[in-house]
Design an enzyme around this catalytic site. Structure first.
Site, PDB file in Angstrom:
ATOM      1  N   ARG A  58      -8.263  45.508  26.297  1.00  0.00           N
ATOM      2  CA  ARG A  58      -9.093  44.806  27.271  1.00  0.00           C
ATOM      3  C   ARG A  58      -9.331  45.635  28.528  1.00  0.00           C
ATOM      4  O   ARG A  58     -10.469  45.797  28.964  1.00  0.00           O
ATOM      5  CB  ARG A  58      -8.426  43.486  27.635  1.00  0.00           C
ATOM      6  CG  ARG A  58      -8.104  42.655  26.413  1.00  0.00           C
ATOM      7  CD  ARG A  58      -7.004  41.662  26.723  1.00  0.00           C
ATOM      8  NE  ARG A  58      -7.394  40.768  27.797  1.00  0.00           N
ATOM      9  CZ  ARG A  58      -7.848  39.538  27.619  1.00  0.00           C
ATOM     10  NH1 ARG A  58      -7.958  39.065  26.402  1.00  0.00           N
ATOM     11  NH2 ARG A  58      -8.180  38.796  28.633  1.00  0.00           N
ATOM     12  N   THR A  59      -8.249  46.153  29.108  1.00  0.00           N
ATOM     13  CA  THR A  59      -8.400  46.894  30.358  1.00  0.00           C
ATOM     14  C   THR A  59      -9.212  48.164  30.132  1.00  0.00           C
ATOM     15  O   THR A  59     -10.092  48.511  30.913  1.00  0.00           O
ATOM     16  CB  THR A  59      -7.019  47.238  30.951  1.00  0.00           C
ATOM     17  OG1 THR A  59      -6.269  46.031  31.040  1.00  0.00           O
ATOM     18  CG2 THR A  59      -7.137  47.858  32.314  1.00  0.00           C
ATOM     19  N   LYS A  86       3.885  65.483  21.020  1.00  0.00           N
ATOM     20  CA  LYS A  86       4.229  66.881  20.759  1.00  0.00           C
ATOM     21  C   LYS A  86       5.149  67.436  21.832  1.00  0.00           C
ATOM     22  O   LYS A  86       5.379  68.630  21.891  1.00  0.00           O
ATOM     23  CB  LYS A  86       2.949  67.726  20.700  1.00  0.00           C
ATOM     24  CG  LYS A  86       2.004  67.330  19.590  1.00  0.00           C
ATOM     25  CD  LYS A  86       0.710  68.117  19.687  1.00  0.00           C
ATOM     26  CE  LYS A  86      -0.369  67.550  18.766  1.00  0.00           C
ATOM     27  NZ  LYS A  86      -1.694  67.945  19.184  1.00  0.00           N
ATOM     28  N   ARG A 108      -3.070  54.499  32.631  1.00  0.00           N
ATOM     29  CA  ARG A 108      -2.032  53.495  32.403  1.00  0.00           C
ATOM     30  C   ARG A 108      -0.819  54.192  31.802  1.00  0.00           C
ATOM     31  O   ARG A 108      -0.968  55.049  30.925  1.00  0.00           O
ATOM     32  CB  ARG A 108      -2.521  52.400  31.447  1.00  0.00           C
ATOM     33  CG  ARG A 108      -1.373  51.496  30.999  1.00  0.00           C
ATOM     34  CD  ARG A 108      -1.847  50.288  30.258  1.00  0.00           C
ATOM     35  NE  ARG A 108      -2.479  49.339  31.168  1.00  0.00           N
ATOM     36  CZ  ARG A 108      -2.825  48.101  30.818  1.00  0.00           C
ATOM     37  NH1 ARG A 108      -2.616  47.684  29.582  1.00  0.00           N
ATOM     38  NH2 ARG A 108      -3.392  47.304  31.680  1.00  0.00           N
ATOM     39  N   HIS A 136      -0.637  46.945  39.235  1.00  0.00           N
ATOM     40  CA  HIS A 136      -1.848  46.903  38.428  1.00  0.00           C
ATOM     41  C   HIS A 136      -2.939  46.434  39.386  1.00  0.00           C
ATOM     42  O   HIS A 136      -3.359  45.284  39.358  1.00  0.00           O
ATOM     43  CB  HIS A 136      -1.645  45.921  37.268  1.00  0.00           C
ATOM     44  CG  HIS A 136      -2.730  45.970  36.229  1.00  0.00           C
ATOM     45  ND1 HIS A 136      -3.857  46.751  36.362  1.00  0.00           N
ATOM     46  CD2 HIS A 136      -2.861  45.327  35.049  1.00  0.00           C
ATOM     47  CE1 HIS A 136      -4.624  46.581  35.295  1.00  0.00           C
ATOM     48  NE2 HIS A 136      -4.047  45.718  34.485  1.00  0.00           N
TER      49      HIS A 136
END
Lengths: 316, 429
Positions: A58-59, A86, A108, A136
């Site tokens: 969604r974000t 990695k 994020r 957020h």
């Protein structure tokens, strides 16, 4: 309007007038987004990279759409599947990316403070799309815009934030923002899901939801993560729903015109009753999604203006 | 054999708790004589005299809990670099930790490490060994053999021996050998995954945090096991106010217990972490200001016996990570004294009290003759100016790793020279 910040890392560093500036501009973008022709060119020629070290649909979609509507070239990088596996460190990833000259970086990350760290190492504007349990900011801004449009103001409101406060960056950013705008904030949840010494933030803490919801103007529900449902923090899903789930009976204790919010995705029947979530007279959950795109357009627009001004100053 | 005479020195005597202007005569690596005022006629004409210009002369620091990253991580710190850092910091004896890779848990490893230490280091090195094999908390090490090989204490460092049966047996066995056990008082399940101390700051930063109560719970458990076993025990770091009453009771009850704290917990608090600065990540995490003040008071009263650097070198890669993922620990051999002098300048601890915790008590706990300004004691000394102000530059440190939280900070007081067994091992250029 000038915006004095290089990055949007959290609400903590914003002044109330910065918040108002973002929301005012976002209001304009809401209008744009409702037109058939949705394009503007505030970010034309700029490159926006979405780096998500944690799953998000969604974000990420909201940021992508916001960038595209403003004319940016948008690239999504799912970092979970990429170099982190990695063994590359966050700083190396940042340096690699920096060499590609992005202008806006949306990040994020599962660890608190990781986005701040990254912002110190790159030459572009960084937007925090959620870091660990820390902040957020765009979620808090979209919630603020939703409240302001529904209630006609963003101050002197009684606002309840309910559920898993301890693990929630949404709760943290919201309580900082709503506090800065001079609202009365109540946090409701079991003590196992409450951060320590949270009452020192100038909020009222309730572990009885019925008591906490008395006469509030806004009810913000938080998502309860699946992994926290069984035994560790709460005894069970059904007991949680009984004590902290928002149903018609509990909502009746709030003001008659109280609005219901949820950052999504919802667990119907865990933290919120399905019929309340769908009640168009009470629930503004769909509006929140709409405001999300507008707020992100506004935030990126303002940061891009600051970035251009800075580059102009450096060149001249 | 020639002798050295240090005159016009402000003598810091932690044993007597005094400061006097006087002189010290060094001969054959020992303090041969000392006194107040100016020295009288000396029979020996081969005396080399140094005027200390009224600067402070104290017994060299004995630092319990230094991590030198040999074997395993020499890129972080070797005996050579740690030795130089120690000399520059006025540390005349490093008591080294066994939390290396591999763990120092056999006499063979200990002998190897000891050989390297003696060859490469200008200061004294006394190694500690692990209490349990691999520091895994399952089987005790060969405590007797390790003692014979030179281990001065036994510790699993920051690993807590969670199995109380294993720990109580190791304590009993250590007691029978007369060995000192050093433990890290912490309830490991409660503190698992924590990067900060719970409270307003950790809540604001969204960091996983541990209640300061975890330290008291760990200490309470260890004290109960001491009552059971009668072992010689030292708590490596007591950092919270809540642990102090338990410590006081245990001491009053006559248990053979001492406690230390780290220089970082004495001079920094949780707010110093600010915007996730990983050089401030230590274990246990930095505490509240109230805790810090309580610990300073405990050092002054003598309830906390020892101040250590808890020198823990970490390379840039281990620290340039998000706070939760970053390695814990800070280098401190060279910053120990300037940082400790902050407490002198804030008028909270006087110099004899500081050196009681830095030199005298650690020597006493380990049964060493050092740590005193007395005839017959080893001539392990530090000459320092307590007042010179400077700004700490981490790249000027002698350690291979430069992870100090004091980088860029204003400090006051630095080492002028360090003597080990009467020989100058460091002189400020």
């Amino acid at each position: 309007m000038t915006f004095s910040h290089k990055h949007l890392l959290g609400i903590e560093h914003l002044h109330p007038r910065d918040i108002t500036a973002i929301l005012d501009l976002a209001d304009e973008y809401v209008d744009l987004n409702r037109r058939a022709e949705k394009h503007a060119d505030a970010l034309r020629g700029l490159t926006q990279v979405n780096m998500f070290f944690e799953n998000s649909t969604r974000t990420q979609a909201s940021f992508e759409l916001a960038g595209k509507r403003l004319g940016a070239d948008v690239m999504n990088m799912a970092m979970q599947a990429s170099s982190i596996k990695k063994g590359e460190t966050l700083i190396d990833t940042a340096m690699t990316l920096n060499a590609m000259h992005p202008d806006l970086l949306v990040v994020r990350h599962p660890h608190s403070g990781a986005v701040d760290l990254l912002a110190q190492k790159v030459n572009c504007a960084v937007l925090n799309a959620g870091d660990g349990r820390h902040e957020h900011p765009t979620q808090a801004l979209l919630d603020a815009l939703t409240i302001r449009r529904a209630k006609g103001r963003l101050h002197r409101l009684n606002i309840a934030i309910c559920g898993d406060i301890a693990h929630s960056r949404v709760a943290r950013s919201n309580l900082i923002l709503l506090g800065k705008m001079e609202n009365r904030i109540r946090l409701i949840g079991p003590p196992t899901l409450m951060p320590s010494q949270i009452s020192e933030f100038g909020v009222e803490v309730y572990d009885d939801m019925r008591e906490g919801l008395q006469d509030v103007d806004v009810v913000m529900m938080l998502r309860l993560q699946k992994e926290r449902m069984d035994g560790g923090f709460i005894p069970s899903e059904r007991e949680y729903y009984h004590r902290y789930g928002l149903d018609a009976e509990k909502l009746a204790l709030a003001k008659p015109d109280a609005i219901v919010m949820h950052p999504g995705p919802m667990n119907r029947g865990v933290e919120i009753d399905g019929t309340i979530a769908d009640d168009i007279n009470r629930s503004v959950i769909q509006e929140q999604v709409e405001m999300g795109v507008a707020v992100r357009m506004a935030a990126m627009d303002l940061l891009a203006r600051a970035l251009k001004a800075q580059r102009l100053a450096e060149a001249g | 054999m020639s002798a050295t005479l240090l005159t016009n020195a402000r003598l810091i005597d932690p044993e007597a708790g005094t400061e006097t202007l006087g002189w010290v005569l060094l001969r054959d690596g020992l303090i041969a004589d000392l006194g107040a005022g100016a020295p009288g006629d000396l029979p020996d004409d081969e005396v080399e005299t140094t005027d200390c210009n009224g600067k402070c002369l104290a017994p060299g620091i004995i630092d319990i809990g230094v991590k030198v990253c040999e074997p395993g991580e020499r890129h972080k710190e070797s005996y050579k670099t740690a030795g130089r850092a120690a000399a520059a910091g006025g540390v005349t004896t490093m008591v080294t930790r066994p939390d290396t890779t591999p763990t120092i848990d056999t006499p063979e490893t200990l002998e190897f490490v000891n050989r390297r230490a003696q060859a490469d280091t200008p200061v004294n090195v006394l190694p500690m060994a692990a209490l349990t094999k691999g520091r895994e908390g399952r089987e005790m090490t060969e405590i007797g053999f390790l003692l014979d090989a030179g281990a001065v204490a036994f510790t699993d460092c920051d690993h807590v021996v969670t199995d109380t049966k294993v720990f109580s047996r190791a304590l009993s066995y250590a007691r029978s050998c007369g060995a000192l056990v050093i433990a890290h008082p912490q309830e490991p399940i409660l503190s698992k995954g924590a990067a900060a101390t719970s409270g307003k700051f950790a809540s604001l930063r969204g960091l996983p945090a541990v209640s300061p109560m975890a330290e008291r719970m760990g200490l309470d458990r260890d004290i109960a096991l001491l009552e059971m076993t009668g072992a010689r025990y030292h708590a490596d770091q007591i950092t919270t106010a809540r642990a102090l009453p338990a410590l006081e009771r245990a001491k009053n009850n006559g248990l053979d217990i001492t406690a230390g704290t780290s220089i970082h917990h004495l001079t920094l608090n949780e707010l110093d972490v600010a915007d996730y600065r990983t050089f401030f990540k230590v274990k246990p995490p930095l505490r509240s200001e109230d805790d810090r003040q309580a610990i300073i008071d405990a050092v002054r009263s003598g309830l906390i016996d020892i101040i250590s650097s808890m020198h823990t070198p970490q390379d840039e890669e281990s620290k340039r990570l998000p706070f939760e993922e970053a390695a814990a620990g800070a280098v401190a051999l060279e910053t120990l004294l300037p940082a400790a002098l902050r407490l002198y300048h804030s008028e909270q601890l006087d110099l004899p009290t500081l050196f009681r915790a830095l030199s005298y008590n650690p020597a006493k706990r380990l049964g060493l003759a050092a740590g005193r300004l007395a005839v017959g004691a080893p001539a392990d000394l530090v000459l320092f100016d307590p007042d010179t102000p400077f700004v700490m530059d981490r790249f000027a440190l002698h350690s291979k790793s430069q992870n100090t939280p004091f980088d860029g900070q204003r400090m006051q007081g630095r080492v002028l020279s360090t003597l080990v067994a009467g020989k100058t091992v460091y002189r400020r250029p």
